[in-house]
Motif scaffolding. Structure first.
Motif, PDB file in Angstrom:
ATOM      1  N   PHE A 226     -29.358   6.462  21.203  1.00  0.00           N
ATOM      2  CA  PHE A 226     -30.902   6.662  20.816  1.00  0.00           C
ATOM      3  C   PHE A 226     -31.608   6.706  22.123  1.00  0.00           C
ATOM      4  CE2 PHE A 226     -34.966   4.333  20.341  1.00  0.00           C
ATOM      5  CZ  PHE A 226     -35.483   5.329  19.609  1.00  0.00           C
ATOM      6  N   THR A 227     -32.323   8.011  22.147  1.00  0.00           N
ATOM      7  CA  THR A 227     -33.148   8.257  23.265  1.00  0.00           C
ATOM      8  C   THR A 227     -34.523   8.605  22.553  1.00  0.00           C
ATOM      9  OG1 THR A 227     -31.285   8.974  24.392  1.00  0.00           O
ATOM     10  CG2 THR A 227     -33.434   9.594  25.298  1.00  0.00           C
ATOM     11  N   PRO A 228     -35.615   7.590  22.887  1.00  0.00           N
ATOM     12  CA  PRO A 228     -36.921   7.880  22.514  1.00  0.00           C
ATOM     13  C   PRO A 228     -37.720   8.839  23.447  1.00  0.00           C
ATOM     14  CG  PRO A 228     -36.757   5.777  23.405  1.00  0.00           C
ATOM     15  CD  PRO A 228     -35.410   6.473  23.427  1.00  0.00           C
ATOM     16  N   HIS A 229     -38.675   9.552  23.074  1.00  0.00           N
ATOM     17  CA  HIS A 229     -39.514  10.260  24.089  1.00  0.00           C
ATOM     18  C   HIS A 229     -40.871  10.153  23.677  1.00  0.00           C
ATOM     19  CE1 HIS A 229     -35.280  12.566  23.969  1.00  0.00           C
ATOM     20  NE2 HIS A 229     -35.951  13.026  25.002  1.00  0.00           N
ATOM     21  N   LEU A 230     -41.723  10.210  24.552  1.00  0.00           N
ATOM     22  CA  LEU A 230     -43.005  10.055  24.278  1.00  0.00           C
ATOM     23  C   LEU A 230     -43.762  11.365  24.443  1.00  0.00           C
ATOM     24  CD1 LEU A 230     -45.482   8.269  24.049  1.00  0.00           C
ATOM     25  CD2 LEU A 230     -45.731   8.268  26.708  1.00  0.00           C
ATOM     26  N   GLY A 231     -44.256  11.867  23.125  1.00  0.00           N
ATOM     27  CA  GLY A 231     -44.751  13.213  23.066  1.00  0.00           C
ATOM     28  C   GLY A 231     -46.404  13.110  23.229  1.00  0.00           C
ATOM     29  N   ASN A 232     -47.021  14.266  23.644  1.00  0.00           N
ATOM     30  CA  ASN A 232     -48.620  14.474  23.902  1.00  0.00           C
ATOM     31  C   ASN A 232     -49.382  14.557  22.641  1.00  0.00           C
ATOM     32  OD1 ASN A 232     -47.843  16.963  23.826  1.00  0.00           O
ATOM     33  ND2 ASN A 232     -49.142  17.571  25.460  1.00  0.00           N
ATOM     34  N   PHE A 233     -49.040  13.876  21.736  1.00  0.00           N
ATOM     35  CA  PHE A 233     -49.710  13.853  20.295  1.00  0.00           C
ATOM     36  C   PHE A 233     -49.988  12.498  19.857  1.00  0.00           C
ATOM     37  CE2 PHE A 233     -45.912  13.172  17.871  1.00  0.00           C
ATOM     38  CZ  PHE A 233     -44.794  13.406  18.607  1.00  0.00           C
ATOM     39  N   LYS A 234     -50.888  12.309  18.976  1.00  0.00           N
ATOM     40  CA  LYS A 234     -51.494  11.076  18.313  1.00  0.00           C
ATOM     41  C   LYS A 234     -50.282  10.245  17.595  1.00  0.00           C
ATOM     42  CE  LYS A 234     -56.246  11.966  19.325  1.00  0.00           C
ATOM     43  NZ  LYS A 234     -57.636  11.990  18.836  1.00  0.00           N
ATOM     44  N   ARG A 235     -50.207  11.130  16.447  1.00  0.00           N
ATOM     45  CA  ARG A 235     -49.282  10.135  15.495  1.00  0.00           C
ATOM     46  C   ARG A 235     -47.971  11.199  15.120  1.00  0.00           C
ATOM     47  NH1 ARG A 235     -53.672   7.444  11.692  1.00  0.00           N
ATOM     48  NH2 ARG A 235     -52.024   6.950  10.073  1.00  0.00           N
ATOM     49  N   GLY A 236     -47.060  10.465  14.512  1.00  0.00           N
ATOM     50  CA  GLY A 236     -45.845  11.024  14.224  1.00  0.00           C
ATOM     51  C   GLY A 236     -44.580  10.700  14.787  1.00  0.00           C
ATOM     52  N   ILE A 237     -43.515  10.903  14.171  1.00  0.00           N
ATOM     53  CA  ILE A 237     -42.131  11.005  14.878  1.00  0.00           C
ATOM     54  C   ILE A 237     -41.353  11.881  14.246  1.00  0.00           C
ATOM     55  CG2 ILE A 237     -40.006   9.751  14.919  1.00  0.00           C
ATOM     56  CD1 ILE A 237     -41.491   7.171  15.331  1.00  0.00           C
ATOM     57  N   LEU A 238     -40.481  12.582  15.254  1.00  0.00           N
ATOM     58  CA  LEU A 238     -39.602  13.385  14.896  1.00  0.00           C
ATOM     59  C   LEU A 238     -38.081  13.035  15.559  1.00  0.00           C
ATOM     60  CD1 LEU A 238     -38.879  16.185  13.275  1.00  0.00           C
ATOM     61  CD2 LEU A 238     -38.899  17.192  15.442  1.00  0.00           C
TER      62      LEU A 238
END
Ligand code: NDP
Ligand code: X2W
Length: 326
Positions: A226-238
């Motif tokens: 499992f590799t999480p990433h932080l994205g430059n948006f406020k809400r949501g997960i893909l």
């Protein structure tokens, strides 16, 4: 009518579940609480979140007196607090006879040995932990209805498990590889350098060491990468997952596996069509899309949710409704 106290109501998930419960005809809010020393105690919730100006409620400090008042007035508490805070509050309210819906990770592992490693504390309440049920709403409804101690799943595990659990009988020893991107609200409302505007840029974190890896593995009954990433948006997960299925698996077997959601109104599954975060943000829905290569046996499946909704608050509301038979 069931009365619910919301603790940690000034935070992102706490404010979100406040809004959800406020609009439910069969639920009422006993009170909104923050810590005793909170800078926000006494403030109207709408001062922090003008979007909720229709909710005329103030944030109260969670004093000993307030805790006893909650026990008098409420049927349940929602704990939208960090793990080490939920750990003790959950056990206390459970012992007083209330139903507890905990959004933290403090009651998600059945095995006490996991807590020092992944959460940095020994589990102080193993007897309450033994009663806890994992609140993945589409999968554990029967147990959620029966127990008063519900550990609402983490956001990444919700997205990942909704996609992987239907495939359990088609998996081999090969570990599913999960790459997931979360919006910044996933890290909570408090100020932190790595979530400040000028620092956020798409990047992996917690590589080979995030606490949601064992949470997913323990609920799936299968190891995963499992590799999480932080994205430059406020809400949501893909979450996009790659996994090799048993030799001889056909596309129709995958379609059959996902038909488990045919009667689940919040989960939508499409073949050869992939979800977008924007389509689920501010909704309680999970959108899943998959494509299967019969030749190699590889499946790619994507799962999109709103981390504050299906990943926390709206899933907690699902659990509340299931538990109270609403
Ligand atoms: N954000 C997300 O996407 C998700 C979060 N979660 C989990 O949900 C929980 C809440 O997360 P989130 O909303 O992001 O966190 P926030 O940091 O945004 O909010 C935390 C809340 O807890 C309050 N609080 C802190 N200490 C205490 C205390 N001792 N007693 C009462 N209230 C207290 C804070 O107010 P104050 O400090 O002013 O008292 C604040 O209201 C966490 O366990 C998190 O891991 C789970 C799934 C998804
Ligand atoms: C972007 C971000 O920082 N996300 C959080 C996950 C939030 C969540 O699901 O919370 P639990 O801690 O309750 O499991 C993280 O990776 O720690």
């Amino acid at each position: 009518m069931k009365s619910i106290a919301i603790i940690g109501a000034s935070g992102y998930t706490g404010a979100q579940i406040t809004a959800l419960i406020h609009s439910e005809a069969q639920l009422s809010i006993q009170g909104l609480y923050v810590s005793e020393g909170s800078a926000d105690k006494g403030k109207p919730l709408a001062e922090l979140y003008p979007v909720y100006s229709h909710i005329d409620l103030c944030l109260s400090p969670l004093t000993e007196e307030a805790k006893h008042q909650i026990v008098q007035d409420a049927d349940a508490v929602v704990l939208a607090t960090e793990h080490s805070v939920s750990l003790h509050l959950a056990a206390w309210f459970y012992a007083q006879g209330l139903a507890v819906f905990d959004l933290s990770g403090a009651y998600r592992f059945a095995d006490t040995a996991q807590y020092p490693k992944w959460y940095g504390f020994e589990h102080a309440h193993p007897q309450v932990l033994a009663e806890a049920v994992y609140g993945l709403a589409e999968w554990n409804a029967e147990a959620i209805a029966k127990t008063r101690m519900i550990a609402v799943p983490g956001c990444y595990p919700t997205a990942s498990l909704c996609a992987l659990k239907p495939l359990k009988h088609l998996l081999t020893d090969a570990w599913p590889v999960i790459n997931a991107v979360s919006g910044v609200t996933g890290a909570g409302r408090k100020a932190q350098l790595h979530t400040s505007f000028c620092e956020v840029s798409l990047t992996p974190y917690g590589v080979l060491g995030h606490r949601h890896q064992p949470e997913i593995a323990s609920q799936l009954g299968q190891e995963v990468i499992f590799t999480p990433h932080l994205g430059n948006f406020k809400r949501g997960i893909l979450a996009t997952i790659t996994v090799q299925l048993k030799p001889g698996t056909l596309s129709r077997d995958v379609a059959q596996a996902y038909s488990v959601y045919d009667d689940a109104p919040l989960v939508t599954v499409k073949q050869n069509q992939f979800p977008k975060v924007d389509d689920v943000v501010h909704t309680p829905n999970c959108h899943i899309g998959w494509k299967f290569d019969e030749l190699s046996g590889y499946l790619v499946v994507s799962s999109a949710i709103d981390n504050l909704m299906k990943g926390a608050a709206s899933q907690a509301l699902q659990c509340i409704k299931i538990h109270f038979g609403l």
